[in-house]
Design an enzyme around this catalytic site. Sequence first.
Site, PDB file in Angstrom:
ATOM      1  N   GLY A   1       0.816  -1.214   0.000  1.00 35.66           N
ATOM      2  CA  GLY A   1       0.000   0.000   0.000  1.00 35.66           C
ATOM      3  C   GLY A   1       0.840   1.249   0.000  1.00 35.66           C
ATOM      4  O   GLY A   1       2.053   1.187   0.202  1.00 35.66           O
TER       5      GLY A   1
ATOM      6  N   GLU B   1      -8.640  32.354  -8.536  1.00 35.13           N
ATOM      7  CA  GLU B   1      -9.214  31.355  -7.617  1.00 35.13           C
ATOM      8  C   GLU B   1     -10.744  31.426  -7.622  1.00 35.13           C
ATOM      9  O   GLU B   1     -11.419  30.392  -7.516  1.00 35.13           O
ATOM     10  CB  GLU B   1      -8.680  31.551  -6.185  1.00 35.13           C
ATOM     11  CG  GLU B   1      -7.178  31.386  -6.033  1.00 35.13           C
ATOM     12  CD  GLU B   1      -6.628  30.095  -6.635  1.00 35.13           C
ATOM     13  OE1 GLU B   1      -7.336  29.075  -6.632  1.00 35.13           O
ATOM     14  OE2 GLU B   1      -5.489  30.126  -7.134  1.00 35.13           O
TER      15      GLU B   1
ATOM     16  N   HIS C   1     -12.046  29.390 -10.498  1.00 37.47           N
ATOM     17  CA  HIS C   1     -12.094  27.946 -10.176  1.00 37.47           C
ATOM     18  C   HIS C   1     -13.342  27.641  -9.340  1.00 37.47           C
ATOM     19  O   HIS C   1     -14.069  26.680  -9.607  1.00 37.47           O
ATOM     20  CB  HIS C   1     -10.877  27.534  -9.347  1.00 37.47           C
ATOM     21  CG  HIS C   1      -9.587  27.440 -10.105  1.00 37.47           C
ATOM     22  ND1 HIS C   1      -9.472  26.794 -11.307  1.00 37.47           N
ATOM     23  CD2 HIS C   1      -8.337  27.893  -9.797  1.00 37.47           C
ATOM     24  CE1 HIS C   1      -8.207  26.858 -11.723  1.00 37.47           C
ATOM     25  NE2 HIS C   1      -7.502  27.523 -10.824  1.00 37.47           N
TER      26      HIS C   1
END
Length: 499
Positions: free
Chosen positions: A106, A334, A337
Amino acid sequence: MIKELSIGFAAAAAIIMIQQGFNVVPWFFMAGLILVLYYMVGFKGLNKSFSAVDGSKGSIEKINFDRIGGHDSAKKELLEALEFVKNSKLIMKMGIRPLKGILLMGPPGTGKTLLAKAAAGYTDSVFLSASGSEFIEVYAGVGAQRVRQIFNQAKEMTKKQNKNSAIIFIDEIEILGGKRGSHGGHLEYDQTLNQLLVEMDGISCNDQTKILVIAATNRSELLDSALVRPGRFDRMVNVDLPDLEGREQILKLHTRNKPMSKDVNLKAVAQDTFGFSGAHLESLTNEAAILAMRDKKKFISQRYFLEAVDKVMMGEKMDRKPDIDELWRIAVHETGHALMSETIRPGSVSSITTTSRGKALGYMRQTPDRDFHLYTKEYLEGQINILLAGSLAEEEILGSRSTGASADFQQAIGIAKELISSGMSTLGVVSLSDIPGTILHDVISSILEKEESKVKEVISCSSNLIKEVADYLLNQEKISGEAFRKMLFSCGEKLKISS
Ligand code: ATP
């Protein structure tokens, strides 16, 4: 004591030899050479002692499975395998061959070491731990010797502690168990791996000390096939990143010893931390406590946890201070977005900020409404939309784009490639590596252009909203998802994306 006696004896012998008229210079030279070899060339390293759970200083802390959050299926699989060590008599009666090795696979920080330690506690075994790199030296034969040593140390400790079994944990097994012949003719690696195979083959049901090797790796594809064949590491346990429930459990475990404020909602924190490993979550709880302490608070409140998410995800706040024009551009970028994210998946924006962290000058953080295991075409296209929206908002409000979008574009190109390799582009089912460069470029461009036109439509009819939110960001530095949604609502913008 032996060291002091030897030094005394050597000094006395040297004095007698000088008195008798011997030339002692070559002898001194030889002794010096041997000393250098002893300390530098690694003879000393041959006598390596591996870390163990024995209560001595520097030994490994003993833990149990309750200290590990999530990973229910990995725990179940491991517990089943450990019955072979616990009930070895029954196993022998049934004629079952002993289980010699368990491989935990993992990503980093998911709790593989914790699981191995808990396995030792559960089976009441001696626990010895080493990393793959501890076996490898540039000097031939040292690695093989160390493999023999760890097995011998396990047997000796088991006898000393009156136990029946020992667990040898080897972290980063790919370092010593990599495919043979892959180390550019470096025989030391191959010899070390051969010795491990020999030791594992030597494990038998009739041994007084039952030895189980647990190994962990993040790169199972690098392992030699002889190592993973049945009879050696025949149990492979996947230890993946924790899911939503697992993340909440891990957060609970790591906040047990911390003074928590009543407003803390760990489920919400777990929702915000998709993709975090157990180690990230532990660090998050720690950072939240540090932030609260910096503010001289007695209790850790939710806002410290949310700030800690940003810190663990993006890095420490940076000192760089962009000027007002750059800050305005960052805020617009930003907001672009965030606007697109909220348009595609309402309720998905967690926060928007113009604070510099790590490499980012500002960022918009999303909260996924659930954990994703596979992604649809619509989802991936939506992600491209969100990535492109920053640069398109800059163009709409400021009339030009900037280099701030280059990382967004790289990510968007990566997603476009994923669409192509998953057979979701106009090329149909293809192998990415077989597509000629010019065709690949054309298809990626057409995907991005199509998405760009959708984003432009949304951005162009929301310019007032973008300016308002960016203005707020310029003054306040940060805006929460809820506050952003309130602004969207009060502006009454109709955010409809054309399909
Ligand atoms: P690596 O592959 O890098 O060696 P690992 O998978 O062995 O990492 P651990 O060393 O077991 O990870 O975990 C590191 C730390 O992360 C632990 O000490 C613990 O604090 C935290 N942690 C990781 N996973 C869990 C979990 N499932 N439950 C509780 N804590 C966890």
